[in-house]
Design an enzyme around this catalytic site. Structure first.
Site, PDB file in Angstrom:
ATOM      1  N   HIS A 106       3.252   5.606  11.577  1.00 35.18           N
ATOM      2  CA  HIS A 106       2.016   6.428  11.774  1.00 35.18           C
ATOM      3  C   HIS A 106       2.364   7.722  12.803  1.00 35.18           C
ATOM      4  O   HIS A 106       1.822   8.049  13.584  1.00 35.18           O
ATOM      5  CB  HIS A 106       0.995   5.706  12.562  1.00 35.18           C
ATOM      6  CG  HIS A 106       0.523   4.432  12.057  1.00 35.18           C
ATOM      7  ND1 HIS A 106      -0.055   3.506  12.555  1.00 35.18           N
ATOM      8  CD2 HIS A 106       0.683   4.108  10.676  1.00 35.18           C
ATOM      9  CE1 HIS A 106      -0.489   2.656  11.759  1.00 35.18           C
ATOM     10  NE2 HIS A 106       0.019   2.676  10.642  1.00 35.18           N
ATOM     11  N   HIS A 140       0.894  -1.121   0.029  1.00 35.38           N
ATOM     12  CA  HIS A 140      -0.041   0.203   0.040  1.00 35.38           C
ATOM     13  C   HIS A 140       0.924   1.239   0.006  1.00 35.38           C
ATOM     14  O   HIS A 140       1.984   1.396   0.694  1.00 35.38           O
ATOM     15  CB  HIS A 140      -0.957   0.272   1.320  1.00 35.38           C
ATOM     16  CG  HIS A 140      -0.178   0.309   2.390  1.00 35.38           C
ATOM     17  ND1 HIS A 140      -0.333   1.540   3.010  1.00 35.38           N
ATOM     18  CD2 HIS A 140       0.144  -0.311   3.459  1.00 35.38           C
ATOM     19  CE1 HIS A 140       0.317   1.597   4.242  1.00 35.38           C
ATOM     20  NE2 HIS A 140       0.657   0.523   4.693  1.00 35.38           N
ATOM     21  N   ASP A 144       6.430   2.686   6.409  1.00 33.59           N
ATOM     22  CA  ASP A 144       5.089   2.377   6.305  1.00 33.59           C
ATOM     23  C   ASP A 144       4.485   3.351   5.546  1.00 33.59           C
ATOM     24  O   ASP A 144       3.796   4.405   5.896  1.00 33.59           O
ATOM     25  CB  ASP A 144       4.389   2.297   7.876  1.00 33.59           C
ATOM     26  CG  ASP A 144       3.074   1.907   7.664  1.00 33.59           C
ATOM     27  OD1 ASP A 144       2.560   1.115   6.625  1.00 33.59           O
ATOM     28  OD2 ASP A 144       2.284   1.903   8.712  1.00 33.59           O
ATOM     29  N   ASP A 188       4.387  -5.069   3.773  1.00 32.23           N
ATOM     30  CA  ASP A 188       3.761  -3.917   4.382  1.00 32.23           C
ATOM     31  C   ASP A 188       5.206  -3.640   5.380  1.00 32.23           C
ATOM     32  O   ASP A 188       5.017  -4.143   6.542  1.00 32.23           O
ATOM     33  CB  ASP A 188       2.721  -3.959   5.079  1.00 32.23           C
ATOM     34  CG  ASP A 188       2.045  -2.540   5.526  1.00 32.23           C
ATOM     35  OD1 ASP A 188       2.746  -1.644   5.643  1.00 32.23           O
ATOM     36  OD2 ASP A 188       0.945  -2.547   5.902  1.00 32.23           O
ATOM     37  N   GLU A 231      -5.194   1.649   2.550  1.00 34.57           N
ATOM     38  CA  GLU A 231      -4.807   0.766   3.715  1.00 34.57           C
ATOM     39  C   GLU A 231      -5.327   1.411   5.044  1.00 34.57           C
ATOM     40  O   GLU A 231      -5.878   0.447   6.044  1.00 34.57           O
ATOM     41  CB  GLU A 231      -3.446   0.116   3.494  1.00 34.57           C
ATOM     42  CG  GLU A 231      -3.364  -1.105   4.150  1.00 34.57           C
ATOM     43  CD  GLU A 231      -2.695  -1.029   5.688  1.00 34.57           C
ATOM     44  OE1 GLU A 231      -2.434  -1.746   6.389  1.00 34.57           O
ATOM     45  OE2 GLU A 231      -2.252   0.285   5.965  1.00 34.57           O
ATOM     46  N   GLU A 232      -4.714   2.373   5.441  1.00 38.60           N
ATOM     47  CA  GLU A 232      -4.651   2.955   6.786  1.00 38.60           C
ATOM     48  C   GLU A 232      -6.036   3.306   7.071  1.00 38.60           C
ATOM     49  O   GLU A 232      -6.390   3.490   8.445  1.00 38.60           O
ATOM     50  CB  GLU A 232      -3.916   4.238   6.841  1.00 38.60           C
ATOM     51  CG  GLU A 232      -2.488   3.778   6.451  1.00 38.60           C
ATOM     52  CD  GLU A 232      -1.482   3.100   7.518  1.00 38.60           C
ATOM     53  OE1 GLU A 232      -2.295   2.669   8.242  1.00 38.60           O
ATOM     54  OE2 GLU A 232      -0.348   2.889   7.491  1.00 38.60           O
TER      55      GLU A 232
END
Length: 370
Positions: free
Chosen positions: A339, A185, A202, A264, A236-237
Site C-alpha cells: 500500500h 486480486h 500486493d 494474496d 479487492e482494495e
C-alpha cells in the site's frame, strides 16, 4: 468427486435470505458524494461512508472491511445455503496424486513470474477507480487469454462490476459441474488513491502464481474431473468488491463451489515460509492445504489469523463456500512496503513465488478429484 449437488434447495434458500435482510436507509449528502455501506466485523450492521472516507478511516489504517453496498444479501444467502446443505464437503486426509502433479510442476517457469510481475508493477497504479483501472483490466484479460490459447476447451470471460475494472475468470471444464477456484486480486493501492502503487507483492505476486499455474495446465491440456476456475479479482482494495460480486452471483445462480484457495501476496517472506491462515475459512480445507505445503514445496508451513475482510477468501466464506487463504508470511512479519510506492519488484523473492506456484498446481490436481 463429492457427489450429488448440495444446492438443490437453492430455490428456497434465496427467498429466505432476502426476507431476512433489513435494509438500512442510505443517507443523502451532496449529489457528488457517492455513499457506500461498509462493515468492519460480522456483527457490524454497516456504516455509510464516501470512497474518500473508506480510504482515510479504514484502508490507510490497515483496518479490514467489506463494502457490501451492491451485495447486501450475500451473508444472509450464504448462511441460508449452509443451513440447507444436505451433504457437507469432505476433503482427503492426505494428498494422493503426486505423480500427476509433479509432472506438471516441472513445467513451471520462474522467468514467467518475473516477467509478469515487472509488467504489472510498471502500471503507475492499478487502483480500481483510478486512471489506469481499465488499461490494467485489459492487460489482465489479454494475458489470461494468451496463456490459455493452447487449449481451446478453456473459456475466458470478464465479469463486469459497477466500476470500470472487470474481474477475469478462466474455466477448465471438468466432467463434474462441481467447481474448484484458485484466486488472487490484481488491483493495487498506494499511500493515496491516486498515488504510485506498483503493487509488486500486493498482489502481482499472487496473480502470477495463479496465472502460471493456469498456463501449465493449459499447455498440458489438463482434463480435470471437477471444473477448475481461475479468478483474477478487481476491487479487492476497495472492500473485496470484485470477489463479493462474483460469489453473490454464484450463490444466486446455484454454482456448486466445493473449494476456494485464495492467495494474496506470495513474494515477501523473511521467515521463508508459506502461511495458511486459520480464520474465515473452512477448517477441513485449511487442514488439507497445510498438508500439501511440505509435499509440493520446499518450505515449512506457518499459521496465523488475519481478521475480518483481509482478502478475497472472505467473500467465498460469506457465501457459504469452503475457503482458505494462503500468503507468504504471518501478519507480524509481512511486507512493510504494501500500500505504498515502495511495494516494488525489488522487494519480491521470485524463488518464493515459485514455491507458491508449485503449491497451486499441486492443489489444483488434488482438488480435481475431491
Amino acid at each position: 468427486m463429492v457427489g450429488i449437488s448440495r444446492l438443490a434447495v437453492l430455490g428456497a434458500v434465496i427467498p429466505m435470505a432476502l426476507a431476512a435482510l433489513r435494509s438500512e436507509p442510505r443517507p443523502i449528502l451532496s449529489k457528488s458524494a457517492e455513499l457506500r455501506l461498509i462493515k468492519t466485523s460480522e456483527e457490524d450492521p454497516g456504516t455509510w461512508m464516501t470512497e474518500d472516507e473508506k480510504f482515510e478511516k479504514l484502508k490507510s489504517k490497515g483496518i479490514g472491511f467489506m463494502d457490501i453496498t451492491d451485495t447486501m444479501e450475500l451473508e444472509a444467502m450464504g448462511a441460508a445455503r449452509k443451513a440447507q446443505q444436505k451433504i457437507a464437503v469432505t476433503f482427503p486426509s492426505a494428498p494422493s496424486h503426486q505423480t500427476q502433479a509433479n509432472t506438471l510442476i516441472r513445467n513451471v517457469k520462474q522467468s514467467n513470474l518475473q516477467t509478469w510481475v515487472n509488467t504489472m508493477a510498471d502500471f503507475y497504479n492499478r487502483y480500481y477507480r483510478g486512471q489506469y483501472a481499465a488499461t490494467s483490466a485489459q492487460w489482465m484479460f489479454d494475458t489470461v487469454k494468451s496463456v490459455t490459447a493452447a487449449n481451446s476447451a478453456i473459456t475466458v470471460k470478464q465479469f463486469a462490476h459497477s466500476y470500470s475494472q472487470p474481474s477475469v475468470i478462466a474455466t477448465i471444464p471438468g466432467t463434474s459441474a462441481e467447481v474448484v477456484v484458485v484466486s488472487a486480486h490484481y488491483d493495487s493501492i498506494g499511500s493515496t488513491t491516486s498515488g504510485r502503487a506498483p503493487g509488486a507483492d500486493d498482489n502481482a505476486s499472487g496473480i502470477v502464481a495463479v496465472l502460471e499455474s493456469l498456463r501449465v495446465l493449459a499447455e498440458a491440456k489438463y482434463a480435470p474431473a471437477n471444473t477448475l476456475e481461475f479468478h483474477f479479482y478487481s476491487g479487492e482494495e476497495g472492500g473485496l468488491l470484485g470477489s463479493r460480486d462474483i460469489f453473490n452471483s454464484y450463490v444466486r445462480s446455484g454454482v456448486d463451489v466445493i473449494a476456494v484457495m485464495n492467495q494474496d501476496m506470495t513474494g515477501y517472506s523473511p521467515n521463508n515460509v508459506i502461511a495458511v491462515f486459520s480464520d474465515y475459512g473452512d477448517s477441513s480445507l485449511i487442514a488439507f492445504i497445510k498438508k500439501l505445503v511440505p509435499v509440493y514445496t520446499s518450505l515449512p508451513v506457518s499459521t496465523d489469523r488475519c481478521g475480518y475482510g483481509c482478502s478475497d477468501h472472505a467473500s467465498a466464506y460469506s457465501a457459504g463456500y469452503p475457503a482458505a487463504y494462503v500468503c507468504d508470511e504471518n501478519i507480524r512479519d509481512s511486507s512493510p512496503y504494501i500500500h505504498s510506492a515502495q511495494d516494488t519488484v525489488s522487494t519480491v523473492s521470485f524463488p518464493h513465488v515459485l514455491e507458491h506456484t508449485k503449491l497451486t498446481v499441486g492443489f489444483l490436481v488434488e482438488a480435481s478429484y475431491f
